[in-house]
Design an enzyme around this catalytic site. Structure first.
Site, short mmCIF file in Angstrom:
data_model
loop_
_atom_site.label_atom_id
_atom_site.label_comp_id
_atom_site.label_asym_id
_atom_site.label_seq_id
_atom_site.Cartn_x
_atom_site.Cartn_y
_atom_site.Cartn_z
N LYS B 45 -6.02 14.02 23.12
CA LYS B 45 -7.52 13.88 22.55
C LYS B 45 -7.89 12.29 22.31
O LYS B 45 -7.11 11.51 22.06
CB LYS B 45 -7.72 14.60 21.56
CG LYS B 45 -8.98 14.69 20.59
CD LYS B 45 -10.21 15.13 21.45
CE LYS B 45 -11.47 14.75 21.40
NZ LYS B 45 -12.54 15.18 22.26
N ASN B 69 -20.27 19.93 26.95
CA ASN B 69 -19.70 20.06 25.43
C ASN B 69 -20.25 18.62 24.97
O ASN B 69 -20.43 17.75 25.72
CB ASN B 69 -17.92 19.62 25.65
CG ASN B 69 -17.62 18.42 25.72
OD1 ASN B 69 -17.41 17.64 24.76
ND2 ASN B 69 -17.26 18.10 27.06
N LEU B 73 -15.87 12.92 20.52
CA LEU B 73 -14.71 12.09 20.06
C LEU B 73 -14.33 12.32 18.66
O LEU B 73 -13.87 11.55 17.91
CB LEU B 73 -14.87 10.42 20.32
CG LEU B 73 -15.24 10.24 21.76
CD1 LEU B 73 -15.58 8.80 21.86
CD2 LEU B 73 -14.09 10.42 22.64
N ASN B 99 -5.25 8.88 25.20
CA ASN B 99 -6.51 8.48 25.62
C ASN B 99 -7.47 7.69 24.56
O ASN B 99 -7.35 8.17 23.29
CB ASN B 99 -7.28 9.76 25.94
CG ASN B 99 -8.82 9.55 26.27
OD1 ASN B 99 -9.72 9.27 25.69
ND2 ASN B 99 -9.07 9.55 27.99
N CYS B 130 -17.85 5.50 26.84
CA CYS B 130 -18.63 5.67 25.59
C CYS B 130 -19.50 4.45 25.62
O CYS B 130 -19.43 3.41 26.19
CB CYS B 130 -17.19 4.90 24.65
SG CYS B 130 -15.76 5.92 24.76
N ASN B 192 -14.54 11.56 34.74
CA ASN B 192 -14.94 12.13 33.25
C ASN B 192 -16.13 13.00 33.37
O ASN B 192 -16.37 13.33 34.70
CB ASN B 192 -15.28 10.81 32.14
CG ASN B 192 -14.91 11.24 30.81
OD1 ASN B 192 -15.17 12.42 30.35
ND2 ASN B 192 -14.69 10.27 30.23
N GLY B 265 -8.38 20.03 33.19
CA GLY B 265 -9.19 20.18 32.06
C GLY B 265 -9.78 21.61 31.38
O GLY B 265 -8.91 22.34 30.99
C1 LIG Z 1 -14.19 19.99 25.16
C2 LIG Z 1 -13.98 18.57 26.16
C3 LIG Z 1 -13.51 17.35 25.28
C4 LIG Z 1 -13.18 16.35 26.10
N1 LIG Z 1 -12.69 15.02 25.33
C5 LIG Z 1 -12.52 13.92 25.91
C6 LIG Z 1 -12.01 12.97 25.45
O1 LIG Z 1 -11.69 13.06 24.16
N2 LIG Z 1 -11.85 11.86 26.19
C7 LIG Z 1 -11.95 11.77 27.71
O2 LIG Z 1 -11.92 10.72 28.27
N3 LIG Z 1 -12.26 12.77 28.10
C8 LIG Z 1 -12.63 13.94 27.52
N4 LIG Z 1 -13.28 15.15 28.16
C9 LIG Z 1 -13.14 15.21 29.65
C10 LIG Z 1 -12.04 15.76 30.31
O3 LIG Z 1 -10.94 15.04 30.05
C11 LIG Z 1 -12.22 15.80 31.86
O4 LIG Z 1 -12.54 14.42 32.55
C12 LIG Z 1 -13.64 16.42 32.36
O5 LIG Z 1 -13.63 17.74 31.54
C13 LIG Z 1 -13.64 16.87 33.86
O6 LIG Z 1 -12.54 17.76 34.16
P1 LIG Z 1 -12.32 19.27 34.08
O7 LIG Z 1 -13.64 19.78 34.89
O8 LIG Z 1 -11.17 19.70 34.76
O9 LIG Z 1 -12.42 19.74 32.80
C14 LIG Z 1 -13.37 16.29 27.40
C15 LIG Z 1 -13.70 17.38 28.11
C16 LIG Z 1 -14.02 18.65 27.45
C17 LIG Z 1 -14.48 20.05 28.20
#
Ligand SMILES: Cc1cc2nc3c(=O)[nH]c(=O)nc-3n(C[C@H](O)[C@H](O)[C@H](O)COP(=O)(O)O)c2cc1C
Ligand SMILES: Cc1cc2nc3c(=O)[nH]c(=O)nc-3n(C[C@H](O)[C@H](O)[C@H](O)COP(=O)(O)OP(=O)(O)OC[C@H]3O[C@@H](n4cnc5c(N)ncnc54)[C@H](O)[C@@H]3O)c2cc1C
Ligand code: FES
Lengths: 256, 301
Positions: B45, B69, B73, B99, B130, B192, B265
């Site tokens: 996370k 979502n 953070l 991360n 961010c 992202n 993810g």
């Molecule tokens: C609930 C949730 C929390 C996330 N938190 C972070 C994070 O803390 N830092 C980050 O770089 N990306 C975060 N992401 C982005 C994911 O790491 C990823 O880049 C994004 O969901 C796209 O991939 P996916 O379609 O396979 O989920 C988050 C995504 C979700 C759904």
């Protein structure tokens, strides 16, 4: 230990208001250990509009079958309620914490439920009865039609009833029933949020310990995504892993 | 057959499948479902300098083939990570990558410094999506200057591999990718989440407390694949692809578009064991097509 397993629908009973009582058998033949208050997370098959899993409380575990009491509230639950015996479901379980057992067998406890929120109270009530406690139930609904599984509840303890229209039991919400103001050591409550907030406020006023089961929207169900948080006195806590059961003392409900 | 992939000097993964930040907790949350040592890596996370409570509930809305979502953070801060979480996860037998996020380049620098001494952390992944507090909240990752500034801040304060995670919410992702590469990134990961929004029409209210949020899941995959393809052609460093990967086929789509590794993810929410299944499915594909090393199909498009 949590697992992802296939379950077969052995029986599904349609109930008024689009609800259904589903009984499932683990295809592996082995039912995991589950505590009252815990929930399962179901993948809704063949339903593009239901992408994430749907969390559903454990309503009972009996004769090798898992009972789920489901309200057709939207796309996913509507599909679940329309499924047939013989079909299979992919389920992640058991999730979350459970209700806290009362300290003493003589504890005066009241389990208060509304709508599909009655589901976890049945399993908990049965467990309490088995262990020598004396649970009482206060169940509220909009109409007589909405009071379901009553026969099952009656096997576990005394049942008190309220309906909004007075068609069964005392007219009004659960707060209108005298039983809620009787000498009680702990409330356990699950139902619509306004109802739980009303019960929590009364518990505070009466200085009664109160546990509620929350239904925040979830994604992972495993405490990993932090989507389902509730604001507590210790900050944001995941409902799926710290809860779904919380003591209302931990919540900030009375502040709003 | 060889599924090993090299992401940076000193960072070789046993296979290309990594779990994405924010979707896999710190790893132990999934240990009942996944043998963590079978993963290429785990990205934990997003970690910030100070503890953060994140955004108010509701933080999630389901959308067609995906989700929005607005977690924002939430994390206990870098010191809690170093003193508590790290002790719990340090013995996980896979590449654990942290991360990191911040509101200023100084934040990123300080978090990197505090992670420097941790010998079991394989790399840092820098989330540049961010908001930069000093430039009116515009995300670092939406300008070449912002991306370069944050990359440098981490590069100068961390000796291990630095992966920069790009935001897709830009008009020209290739220029941002090059800026991060020039500023010293060892690898790039993309994408992202995409900025999105959904309305509860009956209640006439937004579904998220923050109105807008990050879109993820299969609905973003074609855009993410396109971006990976464009970036992989333009940079020298390895690219890690992600966005809506649900199975081995989807993972291979990114690899053929040029990705060296991939991240999973949102799919972890649908099937908590999906990450290891993707490893198996990639292996099965390679068997079937006589691929001895993933480099044979990487960037084949
Ligand atoms: C609930 C949730 C929390 C996330 N938190 C972070 C994070 O803390 N830092 C980050 O770089 N990306 C975060 N992401 C982005 C994911 O790491 C990823 O880049 C994004 O969901 C796209 O991939 P996916 O379609 O396979 O989920 C988050 C995504 C979700 C759904
Ligand atoms: C721990 C827990 C236990 C639950 N136990 C039961 C149960 O035993 N029986 C039962 O019928 N329902 C239960 N629910 C609620 C159930 O999960 C939702 O009704 C269901 O997810 C809605 O999905 P849908 O696709 O049918 O509805 P959607 O089409 O997604 O939405 C329909 C309506 O349901 C609401 N909703 C959607 N997701 C949730 C959610 N996760 N929680 C609460 N409301 C939601 C929406 O706001 C909307 O008004 C529980 C929820 C949680 C979190
Ligand atoms: S639903 Fe993911 S943390 Fe609760």
């Amino acid at each position: 230990m949590k697992e992802k397993s296939l379950f077969e629908i052995i029986d599904i009973e349609s109930l008024p208001l689009g609800n259904a009582l589903m009984k499932l058998r683990p295809c592996s033949g082995k039912m995991p250990d589950m505590e009252p208050g815990q929930f399962v997370n179901i993948l809704v098959p063949d339903t593009p509009g239901a992408f994430l899993r749907r969390p559903i409380s454990i309503c009972n575990v009996c004769d090798g079958l898992l009972w789920l009491f489901i309200k057709a509230a939207g796309t996913g639950t509507r599909h679940l309620c329309s499924m047939k015996a013989g079909e299979k479901l992919d389920i992640v379980l058991p999730l979350g914490n459970g209700f806290t057992m009362p300290e003493s067998k003589d504890a005066r406890i009241l389990l208060i439920g509304g709508g599909v929120g009655i589901a976890p109270l049945l399993y908990f009530g049965i467990r309490l009865r088995e262990q020598g406690y004396n649970p009482r139930f206060l169940l509220g609904g909009a109409t007589a039609d909405s009071l379901q599984l009553l026969d099952e509840f009656k096997k576990a303890g005394e049942v008190y009833i309220t309906t909004d229209d007075g068609s069964c039991g005392v007219r009004g919400t659960v707060l209108a029933h005298d039983i809620i103001r009787s000498q009680t050591d702990r409330f356990y409550c699950c139902g619509p949020t306004p109802m739980m907030k009303g019960v929590a406020a009364l518990a505070r006023e009466m200085n009664v310990d109160c546990e509620v089961s929350l239904e925040n929207r979830m994604a992972c169900g495993l405490g990993a995504c932090l989507c389902c948080v509730e604001d507590t006195i210790e900050g944001h806590r995941c409902v799926c892993s710290w809860g779904p059961v919380f003591n209302t003392k931990e919540l900030k409900w009375h502040e709003s | 057959m060889n599924l090993k992939v090299k992401i940076a000097p000193g960072l070789e993964l046993r296979n290309p499948v990594i779990t994405a930040s924010g979707t896999f907790g710190y790893g132990p949350e999934y240990a009942d479902f996944v043998d963590l040592s079978r993963l290429g890596g785990i990205i934990v996370k997003g970690t910030t300098l100070e503890p953060r409570q994140g955004n108010p509930y509701p933080r999630i809305a389901e959308t067609p083939s995906g989700m929005l979502n607005a977690v924002g953070l939430q994390n206990p801060g870098v010191d809690a990570f170093v003193n508590m979480t790290y002790r719990i996860i340090r013995d996980i037998d896979t590449a654990v990558i942290v991360n990191i996020s911040g509101s200023s380049p100084e934040d990123y620098a300080e978090v990197s410094r505090r992670l420097s001494g941790l010998d079991r952390i394989a790399a840092i992944e820098v989330n540049i999506s961010c908001p930069n507090v000093k430039s009116g909240g515009m995300a670092f990752g939406t300008s070449t200057d912002g991306a370069a500034m944050v990359t440098k801040a981490v590069r100068e304060n961390y000796d291990g591999p630095v992966i920069v995670k790009l935001s897709p919410n830009v008009t020209d992702i290739v220029s941002i990718a090059k800026a991060a590469e020039d500023a010293g990134a060892d690898a790039l990961s993309l994408t992202n989440t995409f900025l999105g929004m959904a309305v509860d029409v009956e209640r006439m209210k937004p579904l998220l407390s923050t109105v807008t949020g990050g879109l993820s899941g299969p609905c973003i995959r074609p855009i993410a694949v396109r971006m990976v393809w464009q970036v992989a052609k333009a940079v020298q460093v390895p690219v890690i692809g992600l966005g809506g990967i649900m199975n081995g086929r989807d993972a291979l789509e990114f690899i053929m578009a040029g990705a060296t590794a991939i991240q999973v993810g949102t799919a972890n929410f649908i099937d908590p064991a999906v990450s290891v299944r993707i490893v198996d499915e990639i292996r099965e594909f390679c068997d079937r097509h006589g691929v001895a090393d993933l480099s044979e199909i990487r960037g084949i498009i």
